[in-house]
Motif scaffolding. Structure first.
Motif, PDB file in Angstrom:
ATOM      1  N   UNK A 196       5.979  -8.767   7.393  1.00  0.00           N
ATOM      2  CA  UNK A 196       6.123  -7.765   6.037  1.00  0.00           C
ATOM      3  C   UNK A 196       4.622  -8.487   5.903  1.00  0.00           C
ATOM      4  N   UNK A 197       3.932  -8.892   6.270  1.00  0.00           N
ATOM      5  CA  UNK A 197       2.855  -9.478   5.981  1.00  0.00           C
ATOM      6  C   UNK A 197       1.460  -8.597   6.747  1.00  0.00           C
ATOM      7  N   UNK A 198       1.659  -8.450   7.749  1.00  0.00           N
ATOM      8  CA  UNK A 198       1.081  -6.991   8.534  1.00  0.00           C
ATOM      9  C   UNK A 198       1.541  -5.502   7.507  1.00  0.00           C
ATOM     10  N   UNK A 199       2.063  -5.489   6.925  1.00  0.00           N
ATOM     11  CA  UNK A 199       2.358  -3.938   6.248  1.00  0.00           C
ATOM     12  C   UNK A 199       2.155  -3.959   5.167  1.00  0.00           C
ATOM     13  N   UNK A 200       2.341  -4.904   4.733  1.00  0.00           N
ATOM     14  CA  UNK A 200       2.151  -4.659   3.473  1.00  0.00           C
ATOM     15  C   UNK A 200       0.728  -5.321   2.795  1.00  0.00           C
ATOM     16  N   UNK A 201      -0.172  -5.346   4.119  1.00  0.00           N
ATOM     17  CA  UNK A 201      -1.580  -5.428   3.339  1.00  0.00           C
ATOM     18  C   UNK A 201      -1.834  -6.807   2.684  1.00  0.00           C
ATOM     19  N   UNK A 202      -0.929  -8.220   2.839  1.00  0.00           N
ATOM     20  CA  UNK A 202      -1.016  -9.413   2.554  1.00  0.00           C
ATOM     21  C   UNK A 202      -1.880 -10.048   2.428  1.00  0.00           C
ATOM     22  N   UNK A 203      -2.035  -9.974   2.885  1.00  0.00           N
ATOM     23  CA  UNK A 203      -3.916 -10.613   3.914  1.00  0.00           C
ATOM     24  C   UNK A 203      -5.315 -10.072   3.170  1.00  0.00           C
ATOM     25  N   UNK A 204      -5.092  -8.574   3.185  1.00  0.00           N
ATOM     26  CA  UNK A 204      -6.182  -8.099   2.330  1.00  0.00           C
ATOM     27  C   UNK A 204      -6.044  -8.248   0.987  1.00  0.00           C
ATOM     28  N   UNK A 205      -5.280  -8.305   0.533  1.00  0.00           N
ATOM     29  CA  UNK A 205      -4.836  -8.971  -1.045  1.00  0.00           C
ATOM     30  C   UNK A 205      -5.434 -10.213  -1.543  1.00  0.00           C
ATOM     31  N   UNK A 206      -4.426 -11.088  -0.771  1.00  0.00           N
ATOM     32  CA  UNK A 206      -4.628 -12.688  -1.118  1.00  0.00           C
ATOM     33  C   UNK A 206      -6.037 -12.631   0.005  1.00  0.00           C
TER      34      UNK A 206
END
Length: 365
Positions: A290-300
């Motif tokens: 989920x973190x990889x596909x949603x780009x969560x690390x870039x967003x947060x």
């Protein structure tokens, strides 16, 4: 998207709970569910770090880790690893270690009537060496992150001074070595001091070797610039293979404390494997995807920083565990606190940037 990512984990969790019920009835089902929840709550920082490394790997090697790598995590770390520790440290053959695991002494005693230590006792006695290995591996990972100068910082008042002194060559190794010597001198009992030192050195050597080889092959491989503000190199071939090994050792280091702590709930290796592996590890896999596909690390933007500070805290807890027992709930809460604080900081920063972009710029007529 969420249903597709978490559906497999949910299905496997149901199967694991059914197996636990058939194996030990309602008691087995309850113990399995508790261990699963415990593993997920303790391992969110693990998922964040996994995601940061997976983003550097090609799609093929991402799939390799999320399939083969997870199988190793489920069966290797949660089932075979405790058996191997008992087998090696107890001087037993594999069949005898399995017999001890599945036939504990009555009334939760630490020893059998003939004086033979139980499976749980042998594994618990091996905890200082396990903690030294995992603690030093994670400590080097943390130090290499906070002692590197970065354009973006989270705890600026602390991270920028650390980055400045981090310009000293090999400072992470020096600091980690000092920490290991202090741990062996003041925390390890006299009869295991040498063993703790050797285990800690092996943890450092493992980190330096795997991280160094992956960096070497990354630098030799082709670079692919991605659109946007960041430039990313997708690892393939040997570079990706060593990143794969790096992720497996990292997962093992995260798992040490959870596997040992599981014995505070049950000593049955089947229930531990079902709860920690089939439920916990599978949900950690889903969170990573989920973190990889949603780009969560870039967003947060500060989430990666929070995860590394959580790793630093876990490394300290593991090293203190050479002498002291620290409840796994404390370990989990510390990790959640760092992740939650970094997430909140990221949200505030995003809102601040949004307000600035929405504010019309004044121009002279």
């Amino acid at each position: 998207m969420i249903a597709r990512i978490f559906g497999l984990s949910a299905g496997i969790s149901v199967v694991a709970l059914v197996i636990a019920y058939l194996y030990l009835g309602w008691t087995g089902l309850a113990l399995c569910a508790i261990l699963g929840v415990l593993e997920v709550s303790l391992s969110f920082d693990n998922a964040v770090i996994n995601a940061t490394i997976l983003e550097r790997m090609s799609a093929f090697w991402q799939r390799m880790f999320l399939t083969v790598g997870v199988l190793i995590a489920v069966f290797g770390m949660r089932l075979l690893f405790p058996l191997m520790i008992v087998w090696i440290t107890g001087g037993l053959n594999p069949a005898e270690a399995l017999r001890l695991a599945t036939n504990p002494p009555p009334d939760g005693q630490a020893y059998f009537a003939d004086g033979q230590p139980s499976y749980e006792t042998i594994l618990t006695e091996a905890h200082p060496q396990i903690a030294a290995f995992g603690g030093m591996f994670l400590l080097l990972l943390f130090l290499n992150f906070v002692l590197t100068e970065r354009e973006r910082t989270w705890l600026t008042w602390l991270e920028r001074p650390l980055a400045k002194i981090g310009k000293l060559d090999q400072l992470p190794v020096v600091l980690a070595s000092v920490a290991l010597v202090l741990c062996a001198e003041f925390l390890a009992a006299d009869d295991i001091r040498a063993t703790v030192l050797i285990a800690g050195i092996l943890g450092m050597v493992t980190y330096i070797t795997v991280d160094g080889l992956s960096s070497l092959f990354m630098s030799d491989g082709p670079e692919h610039d991605e659109p946007g503000p960041t430039r990313a190199t997708k690892a393939t071939g040997k570079a990706a293979f060593f990143l794969f090994l790096y992720l497996e050792v990292l997962d093992a280091s995260f798992s040490f404390d959870g596997v040992i702590g599981a014995f505070a709930i049950t000593s049955d290796p089947i229930i531990i494997a079902l709860g920690l592996g089939f439920i916990g590890a599978m949900f950690v896999r889903s969170i990573t995807i989920y973190l990889v596909r949603q780009g969560t690390l870039g967003e947060y933007r500060y989430l990666e920083h929070g995860a590394h500070w959580a790793i630093g805290a876990l490394a300290v807890i593991l090293l203190l565990g050479v002498k002291y027992h620290i409840d796994e709930v404390v370990t989990g809460l510390v990790g959640v606190a760092f992740i939650g604080a970094s997430l909140a900081s990221s949200i505030r920063a995003n809102r601040r940037d949004s307000r600035r972009s929405d504010t019309p710029s004044s121009v002279n007529a």
